[in-house]
Design an enzyme around this catalytic site. Structure first.
Site, PDB file in Angstrom:
ATOM      1  N   CYS A   1      40.269 142.395   8.996  1.00 46.67           N
ATOM      2  CA  CYS A   1      40.703 142.710   7.636  1.00 46.67           C
ATOM      3  C   CYS A   1      41.811 143.767   7.656  1.00 46.67           C
ATOM      4  O   CYS A   1      42.919 143.481   8.101  1.00 46.67           O
ATOM      5  CB  CYS A   1      39.513 143.113   6.773  1.00 46.67           C
ATOM      6  SG  CYS A   1      39.869 143.031   4.992  1.00 46.67           S
TER       7      CYS A   1
ATOM      8  N   GLU B   1      32.091 139.778  11.133  1.00 42.98           N
ATOM      9  CA  GLU B   1      30.907 140.600  11.405  1.00 42.98           C
ATOM     10  C   GLU B   1      29.812 140.398  10.376  1.00 42.98           C
ATOM     11  O   GLU B   1      28.648 140.762  10.607  1.00 42.98           O
ATOM     12  CB  GLU B   1      31.293 142.083  11.488  1.00 42.98           C
ATOM     13  CG  GLU B   1      31.532 142.789  10.173  1.00 42.98           C
ATOM     14  CD  GLU B   1      32.870 142.492   9.510  1.00 42.98           C
ATOM     15  OE1 GLU B   1      33.153 143.075   8.442  1.00 42.98           O
ATOM     16  OE2 GLU B   1      33.643 141.681  10.064  1.00 42.98           O
TER      17      GLU B   1
ATOM     18  N   HIS C   1      35.975 138.524   7.441  1.00 41.99           N
ATOM     19  CA  HIS C   1      34.975 139.445   7.982  1.00 41.99           C
ATOM     20  C   HIS C   1      33.935 138.690   8.816  1.00 41.99           C
ATOM     21  O   HIS C   1      32.829 138.404   8.343  1.00 41.99           O
ATOM     22  CB  HIS C   1      34.282 140.202   6.845  1.00 41.99           C
ATOM     23  CG  HIS C   1      35.119 141.291   6.261  1.00 41.99           C
ATOM     24  ND1 HIS C   1      35.111 142.580   6.734  1.00 41.99           N
ATOM     25  CD2 HIS C   1      36.019 141.272   5.246  1.00 41.99           C
ATOM     26  CE1 HIS C   1      35.957 143.319   6.043  1.00 41.99           C
ATOM     27  NE2 HIS C   1      36.526 142.547   5.132  1.00 41.99           N
TER      28      HIS C   1
END
Length: 253
Positions: free
Chosen positions: A116, A219, A217
Site C-alpha cells: 500500500c 497481510e 493488503h
C-alpha cells in the site's frame, strides 16, 4: 520458506499514528504475525532515527518491509516534483526514514516488499511518481467492506513473479487507498492492473532481484494461498540473501 535454517531478520519501517507530531508509533499486528509465521524475525526501524543509523540498521537485516495501514500518510509529492493537493496527508519523517532505507537496501541488492503506502514510497524512492488522488469511479479503491474481503480483480502480467505465486493471471484483492502509481520507477515494471487501469503491483525489472510492491493488503488476506505465498517467498528470498552474505563474509580474505 527456504531450507536454510537461518531465520532472516526483516527490517520493518514504522511511523507515527499522527503524522509529523509527537505521538504513538503504529504498526499493524498482521505484518508481525505473517512474518513470524513465515519464519522471519521482524526488526522495527522507527522514525526519528538519523540517516547514518538507518543505513547501519539496514546493513544488519536481511530484507526490508515497507508497510501500509488504515489512514497511512502519503509520500510528499515534492519527491516527484509536484505540489501537495488538499487531500494529501504528509509525514516528512516517515518519508525520510523510508527513502533512506530503500536507497541503501537497493544498493545492497536486498529483498524489498512494499505494501500500500509502502508500494507508493518504494516507487517514489526509486524515481517514479504518484497520482495524488483517485477520483471516484466505477471501482471503489476505498472499500467499505472489512479489509479481509476481496473486492475486485487484479490482472497480472504473465511470467511475472506475482503471477507465478498466484498460480495465474487473475487475482482477487482488497483495496484501501486514494493514491496510486503514475509513472513507474525506471527499475520497476507494472505487473498488476485493476479493471479501471490503476497500477496495483510492480516488480523489479531485474528478475534476479526480489523487489515487489503491491497496492492492496495481502497481510489481511492470508486465508487465500496466493497471498500467503507472497510472504513465504519474500521470507525465503531474505533467507537466501542472508546465507549468501554469510558465505561472502566467511570466504573474504
Amino acid at each position: 520458506m527456504s531450507d536454510d535454517l537461518h531465520r532472516p531478520l526483516i527490517g520493518v519501517t514504522v511511523g507515527r499514528d499522527v503524522p509529523d507530531r509527537p505521538s504513538f508509533l503504529r504498526l499493524t499486528e498482521s505484518y508481525v504475525r505473517v512474518l513470524t509465521t513465515s519464519g522471519a524475525i521482524p526488526v522495527v526501524i522507527v522514525t526519528g532515527t538519523d540517516s547514518a543509523a538507518i543505513r547501519h540498521l539496514v546493513e544488519r537485516v536481511d530484507g526490508l518491509l515497507l508497510p501500509g495501514g488504515v489512514d497511512a500518510p502519503d509520500p510528499h509529492p515534492r519527491h516527484f516534483g509536484e505540489e501537495a493537493r488538499p487531500e494529501t496527508v504528509i509525514d516528512k519523517d516517515l518519508d525520510a526514514l523510508e527513502i533512506t532505507a530503500i536507497a541503501h537496501a537497493n544498493s545492497l541488492g536486498m529483498p524489498m516488499l512494499g505494501v500500500c503506502r509502502g508500494c507508493q514510497i518504494l516507487n517514489v524512492a526509486l524515481g517514479g511518481s504518484l497520482v495524488q488522488h483517485l477520483e471516484p469511479g466505477d471501482l471503489n479503491h476505498l472499500q467499505d467492506l472489512p479489509l479481509d474481503t476481496e473486492t475486485h480483480d487484479l490482472r497480472l502480467e504473465a511470467g511475472s513473479r506475482l503471477a507465478a505465486l498466484s498460480g495465474g493471471t487473475l487475482l482477487r484483492v482488497n483495496s484501501l487507498h486514494h493514491q496510486a502509481i503514475a509513472r513507474t520507477a525506471p527499475v520497476l515494471r507494472a505487473v498488476g492492473t485493476s479493471q479501471d487501469g490503476v497500477v496495483e503491483a510492480v516488480e523489479s525489472t531485474d528478475p534476479d532481484r526480489w523487489t515487489v510492491g503491491v497496492q492492496y493488503h495481502p497481510e489481511e488476506l492470508l486465508h487465500q494461498p496466493a497471498h500467503r505465498r507472497l510472504f513465504d517467498d519474500f521470507v525465503a528470498s531474505c533467507a537466501r540473501y542472508a546465507a549468501a552474505r554469510h558465505t561472502e563474509r566467511n570466504t573474504a580474505p
